[in-house]
Design a protein around this motif. Sequence first.
Motif, mmCIF file in Angstrom:
data_model
loop_
_atom_site.group_PDB
_atom_site.id
_atom_site.type_symbol
_atom_site.label_atom_id
_atom_site.label_comp_id
_atom_site.label_asym_id
_atom_site.label_seq_id
_atom_site.Cartn_x
_atom_site.Cartn_y
_atom_site.Cartn_z
ATOM 1 N N LYS A 27 -1.563 -4.671 -10.085
ATOM 2 C CA LYS A 27 -1.524 -5.545 -8.748
ATOM 3 C C LYS A 27 -0.651 -6.782 -8.993
ATOM 4 O O LYS A 27 0.246 -7.176 -8.219
ATOM 5 C CB LYS A 27 -2.828 -5.723 -8.283
ATOM 6 N N GLN A 52 -3.228 3.509 -11.722
ATOM 7 C CA GLN A 52 -2.984 3.121 -10.149
ATOM 8 C C GLN A 52 -2.013 4.290 -9.409
ATOM 9 O O GLN A 52 -2.510 4.854 -8.541
ATOM 10 C CB GLN A 52 -2.233 1.956 -10.029
ATOM 11 N N ASN A 85 -8.840 9.731 -6.668
ATOM 12 C CA ASN A 85 -9.946 9.271 -7.384
ATOM 13 C C ASN A 85 -9.620 7.973 -8.319
ATOM 14 O O ASN A 85 -8.439 8.170 -8.849
ATOM 15 C CB ASN A 85 -10.416 10.514 -8.373
ATOM 16 N N TYR A 86 -10.354 7.165 -8.460
ATOM 17 C CA TYR A 86 -10.255 5.919 -9.344
ATOM 18 C C TYR A 86 -10.189 6.444 -10.639
ATOM 19 O O TYR A 86 -11.264 7.437 -11.058
ATOM 20 C CB TYR A 86 -11.362 4.996 -9.240
ATOM 21 N N GLN A 87 -9.483 5.960 -11.805
ATOM 22 C CA GLN A 87 -9.113 6.601 -12.982
ATOM 23 C C GLN A 87 -9.994 5.763 -14.109
ATOM 24 O O GLN A 87 -10.586 4.985 -13.855
ATOM 25 C CB GLN A 87 -7.896 6.517 -13.153
ATOM 26 N N SER A 88 -10.111 6.482 -15.052
ATOM 27 C CA SER A 88 -10.709 5.769 -16.645
ATOM 28 C C SER A 88 -9.896 5.915 -17.470
ATOM 29 O O SER A 88 -9.008 6.593 -17.664
ATOM 30 C CB SER A 88 -11.741 6.830 -16.756
ATOM 31 N N ALA A 89 -9.844 4.745 -18.492
ATOM 32 C CA ALA A 89 -8.878 4.642 -19.264
ATOM 33 C C ALA A 89 -9.184 5.812 -20.580
ATOM 34 O O ALA A 89 -8.279 5.772 -21.152
ATOM 35 C CB ALA A 89 -9.233 3.159 -19.883
ATOM 36 N N ASP A 90 -10.151 6.348 -20.278
ATOM 37 C CA ASP A 90 -10.487 7.340 -21.277
ATOM 38 C C ASP A 90 -9.637 8.482 -21.364
ATOM 39 O O ASP A 90 -9.395 9.287 -22.195
ATOM 40 C CB ASP A 90 -11.810 8.170 -20.873
ATOM 41 N N TYR A 91 -8.886 8.618 -20.056
ATOM 42 C CA TYR A 91 -7.923 9.631 -19.937
ATOM 43 C C TYR A 91 -6.520 9.398 -20.095
ATOM 44 O O TYR A 91 -5.697 10.094 -19.741
ATOM 45 C CB TYR A 91 -8.172 10.279 -18.441
ATOM 46 N N LYS A 118 -4.132 7.318 -9.393
ATOM 47 C CA LYS A 118 -5.028 7.240 -8.178
ATOM 48 C C LYS A 118 -4.575 7.442 -7.035
ATOM 49 O O LYS A 118 -5.176 8.100 -6.142
ATOM 50 C CB LYS A 118 -5.752 5.646 -8.403
ATOM 51 N N THR A 176 -16.679 10.426 -7.347
ATOM 52 C CA THR A 176 -15.349 10.986 -7.815
ATOM 53 C C THR A 176 -14.737 9.881 -9.008
ATOM 54 O O THR A 176 -13.936 10.248 -9.882
ATOM 55 C CB THR A 176 -14.543 11.238 -6.675
ATOM 56 N N HIS A 177 -15.527 8.533 -8.998
ATOM 57 C CA HIS A 177 -14.718 7.726 -9.883
ATOM 58 C C HIS A 177 -14.727 8.212 -11.259
ATOM 59 O O HIS A 177 -15.941 8.516 -11.860
ATOM 60 C CB HIS A 177 -15.585 6.335 -9.885
ATOM 61 N N MET A 178 -13.787 8.171 -12.069
ATOM 62 C CA MET A 178 -13.802 8.936 -13.301
ATOM 63 C C MET A 178 -14.387 8.027 -14.264
ATOM 64 O O MET A 178 -14.391 8.139 -15.566
ATOM 65 C CB MET A 178 -12.260 9.317 -13.843
ATOM 66 N N ASP A 179 -14.456 6.437 -14.010
ATOM 67 C CA ASP A 179 -14.829 5.746 -15.187
ATOM 68 C C ASP A 179 -16.397 5.457 -15.094
ATOM 69 O O ASP A 179 -16.957 4.537 -15.714
ATOM 70 C CB ASP A 179 -14.189 4.412 -15.084
ATOM 71 N N LYS A 192 0.769 -1.179 -0.119
ATOM 72 C CA LYS A 192 -0.072 0.016 0.048
ATOM 73 C C LYS A 192 0.739 1.375 0.000
ATOM 74 O O LYS A 192 2.256 1.246 0.122
ATOM 75 C CB LYS A 192 -0.760 -0.107 1.194
#
Lengths: 306, 315
Positions: free
Chosen positions: A251, A288, A296-302, A291, B242-245, A37
């Motif tokens: 992971k 990761q 904030n959890y991320q999106s592949a879009d970015y 994040k 807040t989750h971006m996806d 962690k």
Amino acid sequence: MSRIKSKSLLPDFKLSPTVDQVGIEERTARFQTRSIKSETKVVGLKKVLNMIDLTTLEGKDTPGKVKQMCYKAQHLHDSMPDLPTTAAVCVYPSMVSLAKAELIGSGVKVASVSTAFPSGQAPMEVKISDTKFAVDQGADEIDMVISRGRFHAGDYNFVFDEIAAIKEACGRARLKVILETGELGTLDKVRRASDIAMYAGADFIKTSTGKIAVAATMPVTLVMLEAIKDYYYKTGIMIGMKPAGGISKAKLALHYLVMVRETLGDAWLTNEWFRFGASSLANDVLMQLVKQETGNYQSADYFSID
Amino acid sequence: MAKTVTKKNVKVLENGNGVAKTNRLSVLKTYKIYIGGKFPRTESGRYYELKDSSGNLLANMCLSSRKDYRNAVVAARGAFGPWADRAAFNRGQILYRIGEMLEGRRAQFVDELMQVGSSKLSAEQEVDLSVDRLIYYAGWCDKYTQIFSSVNPVASAHFNFSVPEPTGVVAAIASESTGVLGLVSVIAPVIAGGNSIIALASETKALCAVSFAEVINSSDVPGGVVNIITGKEDELYKHMSTHMDVNSFIYAGSNAEHFKTIQVNAADTVKRVLDYSKVEWTSEKGQSPYYISDHQETKTTWHPIENIGGSSSKY
């Protein structure tokens, strides 16, 4: 063969140690229970990025695709400062000169597959000229495949001599030997093939081509790491390890690092001795890392398309 | 501790099913969450006690963490593409199938609603209405596109048309006041439109939510299209928004402060946020094709056409 001075050091490969499959599976399951962690995770993830061989090995590869990948190897995610580059890019021989030109001064190495990748079903002269071509074009590293058919037929001398011949053709380029473990069938055979490759002159042993369904798994990698350890104790020579194919999540990559650390020690935790062959792993690691920074959890879009 | 729990649950069994107490050990159901077509326990290992109106323990419900939510989003993202690519008619068949399965389990749902405080009559009405609502949206699956599409007049030599396309992954905080109807009314239009969804069920009426996940799971809905987690809105609403996806957000809760924060967070990734907090799900206004179009994006195509004959026809 120059590395092993005395012929008497060469073992009988038929007597390679057998592997306790249940033990190996239990051991690898343990690695996956480690929880890594916060700061440790960030350090680990950056190490992972720096160990990636960013790979494109498709019949449809274009110069544009290779250029784009070379750019990505140097600029993983520019909005995040202090990111390392990847260790290398891995391409077909015909793309080596282009990749070399794109990567000048970046420190990112160019690896080229050779010896009629991925099947290896070609005559020796073809394999040697394939390798020499890639080296002449500027490849820093050569990823060769072994002749699995000959290996299964028990013709270990052929496999050994072939690797030795390719090693000679490599000159100063480092040689990675792909065992294609998914086609070897048992862990015993993985161990035997690892031994043959190392004694024949491999600088790295690598699990897979990424072209068949079963690619790198933790048990197979652990068997190969154990082989590297035994070889090191016997000869004092370090051999690198490259699991390839099927590692696409951050992971899992961290669990591989734990396994390397606990099997071979800290000395192997650099990209000189450990690599990931992967195409989509980098983006997951980047997501990761971002994040960890933003919360904030991320999106592949970015993230860039790879 | 465990002993008292068992005792209380035996009592519930008597109340709920009217079964006389015997020496047989009752088999208690473990209420788990639903992610990616599987029923895992929460990764956090935390639980909250769900009680009936007179304070008896009904079940230990999963107190889902943001990690559970994150796993659900990964599952929903993976399921979205193939689900959106299904033929509209096939999506309709599957929604109808959910309705059939729910109908077959009517007695169980009525029983569970009564355990969390509904009267028999209102419980029966709620379950019936939920089944009807699924059938309603099953019918809309292959019809809403026609209603919300248009051919647009343009001044150049183009055939110009607009069609709705599913927005992607939808997160929802379901209504606190109903056990199953609020959940169905939120999930059905979203998946009818080809999206995938993660729904946080009502905290105090979560029994039905988990049972509804079982209904979904036996209705040919591909894993990951619907994900249902249980837990506390307080803990999760920030992470959910807040989750971006996540592409779209439904709020059917009742906390104005939460809603405001959700809107602010959603702005970072331009998620649309829909306020369903005032919707009366039992009324006529609880169902409409506009709930489908809430989660559609409009794609407009300019298709060049050759004007061969020089006639005035646009197409």
